[in-house]
Design a protein around this motif. Sequence first.
Motif, short mmCIF file in Angstrom:
data_model
loop_
_atom_site.label_atom_id
_atom_site.label_comp_id
_atom_site.label_asym_id
_atom_site.label_seq_id
_atom_site.Cartn_x
_atom_site.Cartn_y
_atom_site.Cartn_z
N ARG A 265 0.56 -1.43 0.25
CA ARG A 265 0.08 0.24 -0.07
C ARG A 265 1.08 1.09 0.02
NH1 ARG A 265 -5.46 0.61 1.21
NH2 ARG A 265 -5.12 -1.47 1.92
N PRO A 266 0.99 1.97 -1.20
CA PRO A 266 1.59 3.10 -1.19
C PRO A 266 1.30 4.12 -0.60
CG PRO A 266 0.84 2.69 -3.26
CD PRO A 266 0.13 2.30 -2.21
N TYR A 267 2.34 5.38 0.12
CA TYR A 267 1.21 6.32 0.93
C TYR A 267 1.90 7.70 0.30
CZ TYR A 267 -0.10 3.96 4.38
OH TYR A 267 -1.02 2.64 5.00
N PRO A 268 1.95 7.93 -1.60
CA PRO A 268 2.34 8.74 -1.84
C PRO A 268 2.39 10.22 -2.12
CG PRO A 268 0.57 8.21 -3.30
CD PRO A 268 0.95 7.55 -1.82
N TYR A 269 1.68 10.95 -1.09
CA TYR A 269 1.80 11.74 -0.58
C TYR A 269 1.14 12.27 0.67
CZ TYR A 269 -0.41 12.45 -5.37
OH TYR A 269 0.15 11.72 -6.93
N VAL A 270 1.71 13.35 1.45
CA VAL A 270 1.74 13.56 2.75
C VAL A 270 0.10 13.54 3.36
CG1 VAL A 270 1.85 16.07 4.87
CG2 VAL A 270 3.14 15.31 2.64
N ALA A 271 -1.07 13.58 2.34
CA ALA A 271 -2.33 13.98 3.13
C ALA A 271 -2.43 12.16 3.58
CB ALA A 271 -2.96 13.74 2.27
N ASP A 272 -2.12 11.60 2.94
CA ASP A 272 -2.24 10.26 2.60
C ASP A 272 -1.30 9.71 4.13
OD1 ASP A 272 -3.38 9.55 0.18
OD2 ASP A 272 -0.98 9.42 -0.58
N VAL A 273 -0.15 9.76 4.19
CA VAL A 273 -0.12 9.48 5.76
C VAL A 273 -0.42 10.33 7.26
CG1 VAL A 273 1.91 9.39 7.18
CG2 VAL A 273 2.39 9.62 4.53
N TRP A 274 -1.50 11.61 6.74
CA TRP A 274 -1.97 12.01 7.79
C TRP A 274 -3.63 11.62 8.16
CZ3 TRP A 274 -1.82 17.25 9.80
CH2 TRP A 274 -2.47 17.29 11.12
N ARG A 275 -3.67 10.70 6.85
CA ARG A 275 -4.99 10.42 6.95
C ARG A 275 -4.60 8.85 7.77
NH1 ARG A 275 -6.42 12.72 2.49
NH2 ARG A 275 -5.42 10.77 1.04
N MET A 276 -3.92 8.88 7.55
CA MET A 276 -3.38 7.46 8.78
C MET A 276 -3.12 7.41 9.83
SD MET A 276 0.50 4.63 7.91
CE MET A 276 1.51 5.96 8.22
N ILE A 277 -2.49 8.38 9.98
CA ILE A 277 -2.57 8.67 11.52
C ILE A 277 -3.86 9.65 11.83
CG2 ILE A 277 -1.43 10.09 13.06
CD1 ILE A 277 0.43 10.60 11.11
N ALA A 278 -4.71 10.11 11.07
CA ALA A 278 -5.49 10.60 12.25
C ALA A 278 -6.56 9.63 12.09
CB ALA A 278 -5.88 12.25 11.16
N ARG A 279 -6.87 8.61 11.48
CA ARG A 279 -8.37 7.48 11.29
C ARG A 279 -7.71 7.31 13.20
NH1 ARG A 279 -7.50 1.90 9.98
NH2 ARG A 279 -5.08 1.94 9.66
#
Length: 412
Positions: A265-279
């Motif tokens: 599963r890629p996290y190509p953008y900062v927003a993707d990592v943000w959502r992973m954490i905020a979830r």
Amino acid sequence: MVFGLAVLSALIWFGLIFFHGKFWQGGPILRPANPSHTPADIAPSVTVVIPARDEAEGIEAALGSLLQQDYPGKLSLILVNDRSEDDTGALARSLPDPMGRLTVLDGADPSPGWSGKLWAVAQGVAEARRQQEQDTGYILLTDADIVHAPAHVSTLVAKAQTDALHMVSEMVELQCESLPERALVPAFVFFFALLYPFAKVNDPESRTAGAAGGTILIRRDTLAEIGGIAALKGALIDDCTLATCVKQAGGRLYLGHSCLAKSIRPYPYVADVWRMIARTAYVQLRFSPVLLVLTVLAMCVVWVAPGVIALFGHGLARWVGAATWLVSIGSFVPTLRRFRLSPLWALTLPFVALFYTAATIGSAVNHYCGRGVVWKNRAYREAIPNDGRISPVPAQQEEPIRSAQRGAGPGR
């Protein structure tokens, strides 16, 4: 006042380095099993349960790697197609399966009080029991975005058998290719080890329990003893909840890193990592505003203050801050080496910590704005503040789960 803050930060780091399970070392790596060290007659049955929702992009690689396992015992796979809106189910059914290992279930909609993933896992586990009613062997819970080396299942079982473990879990290798991934993903593993020091999880005398949901091998009788998947039900951090249940029941845990399984599963953008954490960040804090405030303060004192004092402080406070700052960034280096990244990335740790702090605050904002926990186009808004579970409803028994499965119908 600045000197007092520098000393406080230094004392905290002294405790973390010497009295917190050596979290900075990261944890053990489970190496491939040596066949000459594994008794040939020990090959209990293993059923792999894979919940999948909208995983068409990677499902063929993930399932294909499991179908190619070299495990000598009975190995079966149950994929639960969790109401996917893409071709996940069709792609899974189209895979070549000459040994007849794979069953594909079309999962039912989640019952009230269940998180979607756990409801899918519960259906898979119920199907595993239907296929083999005796509580012998193992259940392997894994995600639909992970590829496994051929020796992975054999290695997990060998570890469980050799060390008499009730549950074996691994942090799989995470994608770390894009710039946002290199900057932010290693810290995810680092902070996870800070929250759940691997040495403490693996110590039967410690109350600390943790697991990584990408790979969880659990004895079938142990899972039955704790009440099955229904014991987790609405948990939103289901892997660590499962580990807690097992350890409280007297089970022995192992948590390590994998060199035989990798997330695709890629996290190509900062927003993707943000959502992973905020979830799940605010779930981790049990939806407590007090814990949120304390966490923000702690993050500032532990990760930000030493560097600020080292740069702008004076006299002894500056030297104490500089020494503490060097220790803090030095503790991150072993994790960077695990990701094969330059130690210079450690200099970014205070900024990364601020990013994680902001994402945690964002998680709380989502909760209070009614957006709750959102994953795979599902939102979980109602939660019990004290344990991070969805609002309670009358317990669902296994028979309704099986009935839902029969209504959907298994397929090959």
